[in-house]
Design an enzyme around this catalytic site. Sequence first.
Site, PDB file in Angstrom:
ATOM      1  CD  GLU A   1      -0.431 -21.971  19.839  1.00  0.00           C
ATOM      2  OE1 GLU A   1       0.507 -21.231  19.410  1.00  0.00           O
ATOM      3  OE2 GLU A   1      -0.644 -22.604  20.988  1.00  0.00           O
TER       4      GLU A   1
ATOM      5  CE  LYS B   1       6.942 -19.543  12.487  1.00  0.00           C
ATOM      6  NZ  LYS B   1       7.771 -18.284  12.506  1.00  0.00           N
TER       7      LYS B   1
ATOM      8  CG  ASP C   1       8.370 -12.038  11.834  1.00  0.00           C
ATOM      9  OD1 ASP C   1       9.124 -12.078  12.125  1.00  0.00           O
ATOM     10  OD2 ASP C   1       7.968 -11.340  11.164  1.00  0.00           O
TER      11      ASP C   1
ATOM     12  CE1 TYR D   1       5.872 -20.428  21.765  1.00  0.00           C
ATOM     13  CE2 TYR D   1       5.365 -17.747  20.948  1.00  0.00           C
ATOM     14  CZ  TYR D   1       6.192 -18.941  21.406  1.00  0.00           C
ATOM     15  OH  TYR D   1       7.212 -18.592  20.108  1.00  0.00           O
TER      16      TYR D   1
ATOM     17  CE  LYS E   1       8.512 -18.142   7.829  1.00  0.00           C
ATOM     18  NZ  LYS E   1       9.138 -17.888   8.894  1.00  0.00           N
TER      19      LYS E   1
ATOM     20  CB  CYS F   1      11.265  23.040  -1.530  1.00  0.00           C
ATOM     21  SG  CYS F   1       9.683  22.781  -1.773  1.00  0.00           S
TER      22      CYS F   1
ATOM     23  CB  CYS G   1       7.866  26.831  -2.766  1.00  0.00           C
ATOM     24  SG  CYS G   1       8.268  26.505  -1.883  1.00  0.00           S
TER      25      CYS G   1
ATOM     26  CB  CYS H   1      10.407  23.641   2.273  1.00  0.00           C
ATOM     27  SG  CYS H   1       9.099  24.961   1.308  1.00  0.00           S
TER      28      CYS H   1
ATOM     29  CB  CYS I   1       6.225  25.131   0.537  1.00  0.00           C
ATOM     30  SG  CYS I   1       6.533  23.839  -0.966  1.00  0.00           S
TER      31      CYS I   1
HETATM   32 ZN   LIG Z   1       8.456  24.479  -0.446  1.00  0.00          ZN
END
Ligand SMILES: [Zn+2]
Length: 678
Positions: free
Chosen positions: A113, A115, A117, A226, A314, A408, A411, A426, A431
Amino acid sequence: MALDETLRRRAELLRKEIEEHNYRYYVLDSPTISDYEYDMLLKELERLEKGHPGLATPDSPTQRVGGAPVSEFAEVSHRIPMTSLDNTYNPDELREFHARVIKAVGEVEYVVEPKIDGLGVSLVYENGVLLCGATRGDGRTGEDVTSNLRTIRSIPLRLRGGKEQIGEIEVRGEVYLPIGKFKSVNEERGKNGEPVFANPRNAAAGSIRQLNPKIAASRGLDIFTYTLADLRGDFPKTHYESLELMKELGFRINPLIRKCSGMDEVLSRCRELEEMRDSLDYEIDGAVIKVDSFELQKKLGLTSKHPRWAVAYKFAARNRTTKLLDIEIQVGRTGKITPVAILEPVNIGGVTVSRATLHNAEEVERKDVRIGDTVMVERSGDVIPQVVRPLPEMRSGNEPHFVMPGACPECGKPLSKPVGEVDTRCTNNSCPARILWRLKHFASRDSLDIEGLGPQTIIQLLDKGLIEDIADIFELKRQDLLKLEGFKEKSAGNLISSIEKSRNAELARLLNGLGIREVGRFTAQLLSSRYKTLEALSSATEEELAGIAGIGPKTAASIATYFASDENVALLKKLSDLGVSARKGTCGGRLAGRKFLFTGSLESISRGDAEKLVTSQGGIVASGVSKDVDYVVAGSDPGSKYEKAKELGIEIIGESEFFGLAGPVPNGSKKQTQKTLF
Ligand SMILES: [Zn+2]
């Protein structure tokens, strides 16, 4: 018959009906009615139960999110301890496990099966009704999280298959947060300035331990069951049979589970699962190998800690430590500034990672990540790698803190961070970084899906001054493209024809492509089914939008703001002048207005591409069998939809007939199949 009796019967019927659709939707993933029809049934039941409180029952589907918030969880002792499995990390250790099994009981069959997580839980049913759900805890004592588990729709509140007489039963499974949900939960938390979850497992654990079931319900948790831990009456002879029984009872069983004989088969299945790892919508961190026969399991018994008849294999870890070399600033499509960790390249689970997201400045501060730190980096599924935490003990003391720049980087315009918002932005609409993002997003698969208009081509077009905004794409000529590097007559012609094709896009795709803040694929779909045309949507008021289920006030405001801007109005007019219009579903295309449903696996094309072919030809893809479906396209091993379609007298056609209607298979559609046992 007394009125009360009539109402009671109606309520009972509705409950059965709703649970059936729940099961079809959440467990079988094969709904037979639309979401709207489902909601109508649920609403009717809610009204009935509200008007006649005596009619409500604890197993009613209206009671899934009924639990009140608690201040802490009660303790539950597991009648049968939830033991953990021994871990192995390589094929040699698995062979050693096999040798020990053979030595004790001779040759055996195994069940392999994936596993999951997630978070292990136990579910106890009495008289066929869910009584208690608990976390694993330390294996002996867990926490009573019944009201949160009830919100998971793939957990039956009542056992199915007329098996209520089975009485008391205990099953175990893994609660998890699908990766797609994980991404949206984190996105939402990021926006609200809450710490993001490091991985789907943490998010699942955090959600199931929510004291308020409403929050748990909103996360979209799911489960794979399961283990059949306890059952009064005839216990199956093998683990595999117990899975089949659980499936009959309405539990969701992972479709990738296989029976294997011998260690070679087990190992090859483990390899297959590891290869599938990135294509699944849930995290798996290994495979579980169990001796199939319960009699032999008993003979093998337990050590002080683990069963001797099962082992977890694992996969390679998904987190590694590496050096954080620098923190770069990235400007997104909507102007959002994201700090990105530049890492010393490190191989995590077979993928070289050199960048990881840090979400926003507050997240950098909260995690106390400094430039030059050794950091733990994690990669989950197809999620962007993340910096989990720094290892402060590895610091030299010269690691500078990160400072968000005032301007930014793309720009040079000042950045803004409105009070109460987490994200720095921004706000300069011109930009260059934002223009590039907008164009990339517009042409992407989820938006207009303009084949051949990838990032490199867009960058060249911008550099040469051939386009400035999304509408300019539709004014491109073959001669323009021939000026670009790598373009020949044929490739230029192909791109021009894919641009032509997208002129008449689905409204949802166009909406998504416009890049309105807060409007992603889901919201775009929702808006398109509600408003049908861009004109209708653009004249909707903010109040009206906010009144739509699934659209929050923030999204409503953002949509209204978008359509109120002169700049956007001009852009939309330019698009419409260029003949770009959203399709209403019934105009144009070979399949205009016809509804298709697919069942079974197709030979020459993947399901996704077949569905795309339908929509690209103006047809509609149905999600379940209903009378308004025009054709059911049946591949090999068709499912229950096939039977249902026959019953309803819907025209069933094969693959070749489908292509006769829809036209040839488009180039580049490749076939991927995944056979499942269940
Ligand atoms: Zn920008």
